[in-house]
Design an enzyme around this catalytic site. Structure first.
Site, PDB file in Angstrom:
ATOM      1  N   ARG A  17       0.238   5.920  -2.724  1.00  0.00           N
ATOM      2  CA  ARG A  17      -0.424   7.228  -2.642  1.00  0.00           C
ATOM      3  C   ARG A  17       0.570   8.321  -2.266  1.00  0.00           C
ATOM      4  O   ARG A  17       1.474   8.100  -1.473  1.00  0.00           O
ATOM      5  CB  ARG A  17      -1.562   7.191  -1.620  1.00  0.00           C
TER       6      ARG A  17
ATOM      7  N   GLY B  95       0.815  -1.211   0.000  1.00  0.00           N
ATOM      8  CA  GLY B  95       0.000   0.000   0.000  1.00  0.00           C
ATOM      9  C   GLY B  95       0.848   1.259   0.000  1.00  0.00           C
ATOM     10  O   GLY B  95       0.602   2.192   0.762  1.00  0.00           O
ATOM     11  N   ALA B  96       1.843   1.314  -0.907  1.00  0.00           N
ATOM     12  CA  ALA B  96       2.843   2.377  -0.845  1.00  0.00           C
ATOM     13  C   ALA B  96       2.736   3.389  -1.970  1.00  0.00           C
ATOM     14  O   ALA B  96       3.666   4.162  -2.187  1.00  0.00           O
ATOM     15  CB  ALA B  96       4.248   1.751  -0.852  1.00  0.00           C
TER      16      ALA B  96
ATOM     17  N   LYS C   7      -8.586  -4.269  12.966  1.00  0.00           N
ATOM     18  CA  LYS C   7      -7.419  -3.721  13.655  1.00  0.00           C
ATOM     19  C   LYS C   7      -7.231  -4.373  15.032  1.00  0.00           C
ATOM     20  O   LYS C   7      -6.091  -4.611  15.455  1.00  0.00           O
ATOM     21  CB  LYS C   7      -7.537  -2.200  13.775  1.00  0.00           C
TER      22      LYS C   7
ATOM     23  N   TYR D 299     -13.877  -2.114  10.092  1.00  0.00           N
ATOM     24  CA  TYR D 299     -12.506  -1.584  10.160  1.00  0.00           C
ATOM     25  C   TYR D 299     -11.877  -1.848  11.523  1.00  0.00           C
ATOM     26  O   TYR D 299     -10.765  -2.395  11.622  1.00  0.00           O
ATOM     27  CB  TYR D 299     -12.534  -0.089   9.859  1.00  0.00           C
TER      28      TYR D 299
ATOM     29  N   VAL E 166      -3.009  -8.167  -1.840  1.00  0.00           N
ATOM     30  CA  VAL E 166      -2.684  -8.870  -0.599  1.00  0.00           C
ATOM     31  C   VAL E 166      -3.816  -9.766  -0.119  1.00  0.00           C
ATOM     32  O   VAL E 166      -3.603 -10.633   0.731  1.00  0.00           O
ATOM     33  CB  VAL E 166      -2.302  -7.881   0.516  1.00  0.00           C
TER      34      VAL E 166
ATOM     35  N   SER F 246      -4.412   0.777  13.920  1.00  0.00           N
ATOM     36  CA  SER F 246      -5.093   2.066  13.992  1.00  0.00           C
ATOM     37  C   SER F 246      -5.564   2.338  15.410  1.00  0.00           C
ATOM     38  O   SER F 246      -5.844   1.416  16.192  1.00  0.00           O
ATOM     39  CB  SER F 246      -6.311   2.072  13.060  1.00  0.00           C
TER      40      SER F 246
ATOM     41  N   ILE G 298      -4.093  11.001  10.936  1.00  0.00           N
ATOM     42  CA  ILE G 298      -2.962  11.339  10.077  1.00  0.00           C
ATOM     43  C   ILE G 298      -3.488  12.094   8.864  1.00  0.00           C
ATOM     44  O   ILE G 298      -4.476  11.680   8.247  1.00  0.00           O
ATOM     45  CB  ILE G 298      -2.211  10.065   9.623  1.00  0.00           C
TER      46      ILE G 298
END
Length: 278
Positions: free
Chosen positions: A20, A17-18, A183, A179, A84, A166, A212
């Site tokens: 963006r 997920g690298a 986590k 979600y 993934v 998260s 973030i």
């Protein structure tokens, strides 16, 4: 005693997920490259139409653009489109990494399902959405960890797995059932893996970000709404950045972080669970 982070020369990192531009994955990949790693970047091959406006304006090319940045740092980069959530794709990814670099030392499980349709009450959450979030966030972390832990174990030199979780796992807020559940499960899986893989000198930790400032949160308007949210919940007075997360990930992969395993570390500016009163 030296406080320069060491242990990266000749090492290979995989960051999922690298792709963006405003993200967590890109700063992690760049920080590991700056430390001395060659880096494998994965992304989903998302369509250009889905890019935020600032990426389109700059002709951003997802993981290809990040790979260019890493090469400018003098390190090797391998950008690969991979899913993934599919075990066979993960196995193919691992084979490609080992064929290309001969080893893998660090794995950062950062890929996550897109935010949006899952943020509804449980009774309104579709089965398809629930399954998608589980497949990417939880199953993807499991598939990647399982496969790459085997690679690290066979090398016999140890390594590190960092799972990006998260603050949602702690807040357990309404409308986050899919979600937050993934986590919470990732945090537990990390503890178990740390105990299992420790004898092979493989460290496993969780980094759990709070708010973030990334494109993932673009559904929250910047300006007054955003500023009021930050003032209400974050004592340090600002949102986090991808670099804030990247610093910790890099430390956990370093020789200086070699005795840390099985931990869930929240990076959230001191986030308060209820709004602060000024």
């Amino acid at each position: 005693m030296s406080y320069t982070l060491t242990g990266f020369e000749g090492k290979v990192a995989v960051v999922t997920g690298a792709g963006r531009m405003r993200s967590i994955g890109r700063p992690i990949a760049l920080a590991l490259a700056q430390a001395g790693c060659d880096v494998v970047l994965t992304g989903t091959g998302r369509p250009v139409a889905s890019y935020p406006a600032d990426e389109r304006e700059l002709n951003w090319r997802d993981i290809e653009s990040v790979a260019d940045e890493i090469r400018q740092l003098g390190r090797r980069a391998l950008p690969l489109v991979s899913d993934v959530s599919k075990p066979e794709a993960v196995e193919a990814l691992a084979s490609r990494v080992v064929d290309e670099f001969g080893r893998v030392d660090f794995l950062v499980n950062n890929a996550g399902a897109a935010r949006g349709g899952d943020r509804v009450p449980v009774a309104e959450l579709s089965l398809e959405t629930w399954q998608r979030v589980m497949d990417v966030n939880l199953n993807g972390t499991f598939y990647m960890s399982r496969t790459f832990a085997k690679c690290m174990g066979e090398q016999g030199e140890g390594g590190a797995i960092i799972n990006i979780s998260s603050l949602a796992a702690q807040l357990l807020a309404p409308d986050t059932s899919a979600y937050a559940t993934t986590k919470v499960a990732i945090n537990g899986l990390t503890t178990i893996m740390a105990r299992e893989l420790g004898p092979k000198k493989i460290r496993v930790n969780v980094v759990a970000p709070g708010i973030i400032d990334t494109s993932r949160l673009d559904d929250v308007p910047r300006g007054r709404v955003w500023d009021e949210m930050i003032a209400a919940f974050i004592p340090l007075g600002r949102a986090g950045t991808g670099e804030d997360i990247a610093h910790l990930v890099t430390f956990l992969c370093s020789e200086q972080g070699a005795w840390i395993s099985g931990q869930t570390i929240y990076v959230d500016g001191g986030h308060c669970p209820t709004p602060r009163r000024n």
